[in-house]
Design an enzyme around this catalytic site. Structure first.
Site, short mmCIF file in Angstrom:
data_model
loop_
_atom_site.label_atom_id
_atom_site.label_comp_id
_atom_site.label_asym_id
_atom_site.label_seq_id
_atom_site.Cartn_x
_atom_site.Cartn_y
_atom_site.Cartn_z
N THR A 108 0.85 -1.19 0.00
CA THR A 108 0.00 0.00 0.00
C THR A 108 0.88 1.24 0.00
OG1 THR A 108 -1.94 1.03 1.04
CG2 THR A 108 -0.34 0.02 2.53
N LYS B 167 3.63 1.51 -3.61
CA LYS B 167 3.05 0.81 -4.75
C LYS B 167 3.79 1.07 -6.07
CE LYS B 167 -1.52 0.19 -4.69
NZ LYS B 167 -2.98 0.32 -4.46
N ASP C 112 2.08 -7.44 -16.88
CA ASP C 112 1.75 -6.40 -17.87
C ASP C 112 0.83 -5.34 -17.29
OD1 ASP C 112 3.29 -7.71 -19.69
OD2 ASP C 112 1.63 -8.65 -20.78
N ASP D 260 -5.99 -4.43 -8.40
CA ASP D 260 -7.01 -3.42 -8.09
C ASP D 260 -8.09 -3.35 -9.17
OD1 ASP D 260 -6.12 -2.51 -5.62
OD2 ASP D 260 -4.76 -1.04 -6.48
N GLY E 223 -5.38 9.54 -9.83
CA GLY E 223 -4.29 8.96 -9.04
C GLY E 223 -4.04 7.51 -9.42
N ARG F 53 -5.06 19.10 -14.03
CA ARG F 53 -5.40 18.58 -15.37
C ARG F 53 -4.26 17.78 -15.98
NH1 ARG F 53 -9.15 19.95 -19.89
NH2 ARG F 53 -8.12 19.11 -21.72
#
Length: 279
Positions: free
Chosen positions: A67, A71, A83, A108, A136, A161
């Protein structure tokens, strides 16, 4: 002399890590399936990460969850990177192989999709565009998974942005970038709406984007699960959306690692949810 097999150990590494629900989840599964094994939370600083990865397999560890803030860093320390972990730019699951090599993966995205399929079985990814708030690491996993399952267009808005623009570079023409101040407009015609930001999480600023343009019958989901029913989900439900909370993603992303480490595919069911929620 009796030859005792080594008890497999796994755990979660991060800093901080005390808030993690993973030890409760894996502990529940270990008990449920009668597996002799342990799952341990470990607060490891960035400076100690490489040394920890060399040492833990020698102590009987078969793998780890990873975590924040490790990561991304972990990819440079692993011997084999899947991949999807490479595409996302982050790993959340490590397997310590018998040949001594470290395999890094990211579950995830698959956990995100499995949560939607379980809790909104009528959801059709191809029904229309997806609107994603945030750009993120979690958003990268979500966007990669959405494209893989056939979402025709992914609209992204992020307060910075430039971070969202990187998604178009990395994930291709299906991605369109929207200004944060216009984020509410992304919802027009969107079949799937996802909050990947920390807005609305306990102790964080509120999610203030207006949901007036949300389509009735669209699916809305929040990666935040503290609180379980965020303001975003409450407002989306009031607007006629089908809502799915973020806890299921945590449960489903954990299942592949547990299977690799302990040899048993765990079931994600209501009892699992209750165990993690402390019910």
């Amino acid at each position: 002399m009796i030859d005792h097999p080594r008890i497999p150990l796994a755990g979660v590494i991060g800093s901080p890590v005390a808030h993690s629900r993973s030890p409760v989840l894996h502990g529940y599964w270990l008990k449920k399936y009668g597996i002799k094994g342990h799952y341990i939370p470990m607060d490891i600083a960035q400076a100690d990460l490489a040394e920890a990865l060399r040492t833990l397999p020698k102590l009987g560890f078969v793998g780890l969850n990873v975590t924040i803030p490790h990561k991304e860093t972990i990819l440079g320390l692993a011997d084999i990177v899947s991949d999807r972990a490479a595409l996302i730019g982050a790993a959340n699951t490590l397997i310590f192989r018998k040949d001594g090599r470290i395999h890094a993966d990211n579950t995830d995205g698959s956990g995100f999709i499995a949560n939607l399929r379980q809790n909104a079985p009528q959801w059709n990814p191809a029904a229309g565009p997806a609107a994603v708030f945030g750009a993120g690491g979690a958003a990268r996993a979500v966007v990669a998974a959405l494209i893989e399952v056939g979402v025709p267009e992914v609209r992204i808005a992020n307060r910075t942005r430039l971070r969202a623009e990187a998604f178009r570079t990395d994930f291709g023409a299906k991605v369109s970038v929207w200004d944060w101040v216009q984020a509410g407009n992304m919802l027009e015609g969107a079949a799937t709406v996802i909050n990947t930001t920390a807005l609305g999480m306990t102790g964080k600023p509120d999610f203030r984007i207006p949901l007036d343009a949300l389509e009735r019958g669209a699916l809305a989901t929040d990666l935040v699960y503290t609180p379980l029913k965020t303001q975003f989900l409450i407002e989306a439900e009031e607007a006629g959306a089908v809502v799915v909370d973020g806890l299921g993603m945590l449960l489903h992303q954990a299942a592949p690692g547990f299977e690799r480490w302990f040899g048993q595919r765990p079931e994600v069911d209501e009892a699992t949810r209750k165990a993690v929620l402390g019910a």
